[in-house]
Design a protein around this motif. Sequence first.
Motif, PDB file in Angstrom:
ATOM      1  N   THR A  87      -6.209  -6.492  63.062  1.00  0.00           N
ATOM      2  CA  THR A  87      -6.377  -7.860  63.754  1.00  0.00           C
ATOM      3  C   THR A  87      -7.969  -7.799  63.848  1.00  0.00           C
ATOM      4  O   THR A  87      -8.764  -6.894  63.933  1.00  0.00           O
ATOM      5  N   THR A 130      -3.550  -0.138  63.092  1.00  0.00           N
ATOM      6  CA  THR A 130      -3.848   0.578  61.584  1.00  0.00           C
ATOM      7  C   THR A 130      -5.278   1.392  61.656  1.00  0.00           C
ATOM      8  O   THR A 130      -5.445   1.897  60.797  1.00  0.00           O
ATOM      9  N   GLY A 131      -5.549   1.527  62.864  1.00  0.00           N
ATOM     10  CA  GLY A 131      -6.657   2.532  62.815  1.00  0.00           C
ATOM     11  C   GLY A 131      -6.345   3.879  62.501  1.00  0.00           C
ATOM     12  O   GLY A 131      -4.980   4.357  62.687  1.00  0.00           O
ATOM     13  N   PRO A 152      -6.113  -0.422  74.712  1.00  0.00           N
ATOM     14  CA  PRO A 152      -5.887  -1.667  73.771  1.00  0.00           C
ATOM     15  C   PRO A 152      -5.235  -1.389  72.454  1.00  0.00           C
ATOM     16  O   PRO A 152      -5.887  -0.583  71.832  1.00  0.00           O
ATOM     17  N   GLY A 205     -15.246  -1.989  58.181  1.00  0.00           N
ATOM     18  CA  GLY A 205     -16.134  -1.998  56.872  1.00  0.00           C
ATOM     19  C   GLY A 205     -15.436  -2.480  55.754  1.00  0.00           C
ATOM     20  O   GLY A 205     -14.692  -3.717  56.127  1.00  0.00           O
ATOM     21  N   GLY A 253      -4.406  -3.242  68.660  1.00  0.00           N
ATOM     22  CA  GLY A 253      -4.237  -4.699  67.834  1.00  0.00           C
ATOM     23  C   GLY A 253      -3.095  -4.578  66.975  1.00  0.00           C
ATOM     24  O   GLY A 253      -1.977  -4.342  67.141  1.00  0.00           O
TER      25      GLY A 253
HETATM   26  C1  LIG Z   1      -4.388   1.094  54.564  1.00  0.00           C
HETATM   27  C2  LIG Z   1      -5.347   1.150  55.450  1.00  0.00           C
HETATM   28  C3  LIG Z   1      -6.585   0.783  54.906  1.00  0.00           C
HETATM   29  C4  LIG Z   1      -7.855   0.679  55.633  1.00  0.00           C
HETATM   30  N1  LIG Z   1      -9.094   0.640  55.216  1.00  0.00           N
HETATM   31  C5  LIG Z   1      -9.804   0.411  55.701  1.00  0.00           C
HETATM   32  C6  LIG Z   1     -11.318   0.001  55.339  1.00  0.00           C
HETATM   33  O1  LIG Z   1     -11.501  -0.197  54.220  1.00  0.00           O
HETATM   34  N2  LIG Z   1     -12.409  -0.199  56.280  1.00  0.00           N
HETATM   35  C7  LIG Z   1     -12.415   0.213  57.546  1.00  0.00           C
HETATM   36  O2  LIG Z   1     -13.255   0.112  58.184  1.00  0.00           O
HETATM   37  N3  LIG Z   1     -11.090   0.355  58.101  1.00  0.00           N
HETATM   38  C8  LIG Z   1     -10.049   0.471  57.210  1.00  0.00           C
HETATM   39  N4  LIG Z   1      -8.636   0.772  57.818  1.00  0.00           N
HETATM   40  C9  LIG Z   1      -8.682   1.236  59.263  1.00  0.00           C
HETATM   41  C10 LIG Z   1      -8.227   0.117  60.186  1.00  0.00           C
HETATM   42  O3  LIG Z   1      -7.677  -0.945  59.362  1.00  0.00           O
HETATM   43  C11 LIG Z   1      -9.414  -0.559  60.907  1.00  0.00           C
HETATM   44  O4  LIG Z   1     -10.035   0.272  61.902  1.00  0.00           O
HETATM   45  C12 LIG Z   1      -9.071  -1.844  61.666  1.00  0.00           C
HETATM   46  O5  LIG Z   1     -10.250  -2.284  62.124  1.00  0.00           O
HETATM   47  C13 LIG Z   1      -8.258  -1.607  62.840  1.00  0.00           C
HETATM   48  O6  LIG Z   1      -7.884  -2.787  63.368  1.00  0.00           O
HETATM   49  P1  LIG Z   1      -6.299  -2.851  64.261  1.00  0.00           P
HETATM   50  O7  LIG Z   1      -6.148  -4.115  64.533  1.00  0.00           O
HETATM   51  O8  LIG Z   1      -5.165  -2.188  63.248  1.00  0.00           O
HETATM   52  O9  LIG Z   1      -6.585  -1.933  65.501  1.00  0.00           O
HETATM   53  P2  LIG Z   1      -6.117  -0.803  66.312  1.00  0.00           P
HETATM   54  O10 LIG Z   1      -5.496   0.478  65.169  1.00  0.00           O
HETATM   55  O11 LIG Z   1      -5.023  -1.409  66.995  1.00  0.00           O
HETATM   56  O12 LIG Z   1      -6.830  -0.279  67.149  1.00  0.00           O
HETATM   57  C14 LIG Z   1      -8.177   0.448  66.655  1.00  0.00           C
HETATM   58  C15 LIG Z   1      -9.251   0.677  67.809  1.00  0.00           C
HETATM   59  O13 LIG Z   1      -9.648  -0.740  68.221  1.00  0.00           O
HETATM   60  C16 LIG Z   1      -9.248  -0.710  69.629  1.00  0.00           C
HETATM   61  N5  LIG Z   1      -8.805  -2.069  69.817  1.00  0.00           N
HETATM   62  C17 LIG Z   1      -7.809  -2.743  68.984  1.00  0.00           C
HETATM   63  N6  LIG Z   1      -7.728  -4.055  69.671  1.00  0.00           N
HETATM   64  C18 LIG Z   1      -8.620  -4.164  70.429  1.00  0.00           C
HETATM   65  C19 LIG Z   1      -9.185  -5.271  71.394  1.00  0.00           C
HETATM   66  N7  LIG Z   1      -8.738  -6.389  71.247  1.00  0.00           N
HETATM   67  N8  LIG Z   1     -10.156  -4.919  72.251  1.00  0.00           N
HETATM   68  C20 LIG Z   1     -10.510  -3.765  72.420  1.00  0.00           C
HETATM   69  N9  LIG Z   1     -10.389  -2.776  71.432  1.00  0.00           N
HETATM   70  C21 LIG Z   1      -9.491  -2.947  70.864  1.00  0.00           C
HETATM   71  C22 LIG Z   1      -8.185   0.334  69.947  1.00  0.00           C
HETATM   72  O14 LIG Z   1      -8.176   0.598  71.173  1.00  0.00           O
HETATM   73  C23 LIG Z   1      -8.646   1.500  68.924  1.00  0.00           C
HETATM   74  O15 LIG Z   1      -9.760   2.143  69.551  1.00  0.00           O
HETATM   75  C24 LIG Z   1      -7.629   1.021  57.059  1.00  0.00           C
HETATM   76  C25 LIG Z   1      -6.384   1.323  57.608  1.00  0.00           C
HETATM   77  C26 LIG Z   1      -5.368   1.342  56.537  1.00  0.00           C
HETATM   78  C27 LIG Z   1      -3.882   1.544  57.128  1.00  0.00           C
END
Ligand SMILES: Cc1cc2nc3c(=O)[nH]c(=O)nc-3n(C[C@H](O)[C@H](O)[C@H](O)COP(=O)(O)OP(=O)(O)OC[C@H]3O[C@@H](n4cnc5c(N)ncnc54)[C@H](O)[C@@H]3O)c2cc1C
Length: 464
Positions: free
Chosen positions: A137, A71-72, A66, A147, A68
């Motif tokens: 997302t 940004t992970g 999966p 967090g 979103g």
């Molecule tokens: C500039 C920057 C700053 C950041 N700061 C923080 C911070 O302060 N704190 C923090 O905690 N994180 C931070 N992050 C990390 C990141 O943004 C988080 O982990 C965020 O929650 C990921 O969301 P995403 O939608 O991009 O997930 P993705 O990167 O698409 O996925 C991340 C994980 O979630 C899973 N996933 C995604 N969507 C789903 C779904 N619908 N169902 C099941 N699994 C799913 C994926 O398989 C993967 O394991 C930062 C990242 C960046 C680039």
Amino acid sequence: MDLLAGLREIVGDTHVVTDPDAVAPYAQDWTRRWHGKPLAVVRPATVAQVSAVVRACAAAGVPLVPQGGNTGLVGAGVPQDGEVVLSLARLDSIGPLDPLGKTLMAGAGVTLAQVQRTAREAGLDVGLDFSARDTATVGGIAATNAGGERVMRHGVARFRIRGLEAVLADGSVVRRMSTVAKDNTGYDLVQLLIGSEGTLGVITAVQVDLIHPRKIIGTALVAVSTVDDALTVLRAVQHDFPGLEAAEFFHHDGLQLVLKHERRARPFDRPHPLYLLFDLSDGDGRPDAGEELTELLGGLDCVRDLVVVSTSAERRRLWELRELQTDAVSAEGVPVKLDVALPLNQLSTFERRLAGVVRPVARHAMPILFGHIAEGNVHVNLLNALDEDAEGAVMEAVLDLVASLGGSISAEHGIGLANARWLTLTRSSADLAAMRAIKQALDPEGILSPGRMLPDAAPALKRP
Ligand SMILES: Cc1cc2nc3c(=O)[nH]c(=O)nc-3n(C[C@H](O)[C@H](O)[C@H](O)COP(=O)(O)OP(=O)(O)OC[C@H]3O[C@@H](n4cnc5c(N)ncnc54)[C@H](O)[C@@H]3O)c2cc1C
């Protein structure tokens, strides 16, 4: 029928993406360290389509990951070769918002910024914030138990999420949205799925618990010399100002990168080793809190420089110096990236000993440290160290140190591919056995994100 044809039938031709240029943004992570060659990117628009896609992949024996906003930072959301990327971006409906129960429904693909906007329009807020807000997302935030900057006041994502809808590995749909704040009926599947990084289910919708926002009335940037001094300041501010909303830190080297790559103005005339950033709210009913904070900080011997601002433009200017650190590091190069937490009384030992454990394995490493100081959460970025980390030597050196000091090897970014090998440093064999039993029960064929999280080899891919 082959798998791709079956997927096209479910979501429509245009939403099964195989063209390499169109696939590229889904196939590499934000840090540029993790990438793979997926069989396809599939973009369903409804929970029924997600369920059908999962069933089709399971029947073909092809794993899916999966995704979103991608940004992970631990390589969990990008594909390994041959996997299907299941993008949740089109599940982007938002609402309804219940102003009395203070909850908001959002499809998994809704961004954090959209959720914040909708909540604020109703005079409420989310209690979650970080700089990837425009892309991350709610599905990803739930899956990673994210967090960020508001944790000291409102907790991590699992405290802000009341309900979920998810598709399990067999295609069945569980929906646990609660109209009541108290609900002790059975195992807490919502909390089990939060932080499961896509390995136990695909989250399709989230019920966010909203908060009554507090007004930020003062933001302070404080310069100090050492981590011990930073903790002295933090203790004093926490003691005198219960309305403290955020406490962040960064170092001189990180600030230099922000000034260089993001072209921001330097905050003080002279440089300092370490900076603290505080947000103060009107929560404790002190209209002059900004002036009282200036007075408190000005009276502390360890404070080398200080600015307290109150307008939103000035606040944004100070916050960018902290929030742009991740982007500035990325503009400088691809780092070895770790996200650890230390007990506060070990924070200064960690920073003091870090260079000593890194230098023998990566002589040219340049550490850039910043993070959320109230939780002892340090984002460790080691530039010029990637070549030496091919076998994980750099990661291991740092994570061994963290574990020896009683810390967490992943504070908020998760385990993914990056940290899976080192889970044994802080989790016992009984603990790991329980986690494996949960994975086996919910995903016996290993269809969902194999090889992430648990330190086990991914099952061999079946080619469709
Ligand atoms: C500039 C920057 C700053 C950041 N700061 C923080 C911070 O302060 N704190 C923090 O905690 N994180 C931070 N992050 C990390 C990141 O943004 C988080 O982990 C965020 O929650 C990921 O969301 P995403 O939608 O991009 O997930 P993705 O990167 O698409 O996925 C991340 C994980 O979630 C899973 N996933 C995604 N969507 C789903 C779904 N619908 N169902 C099941 N699994 C799913 C994926 O398989 C993967 O394991 C930062 C990242 C960046 C680039």
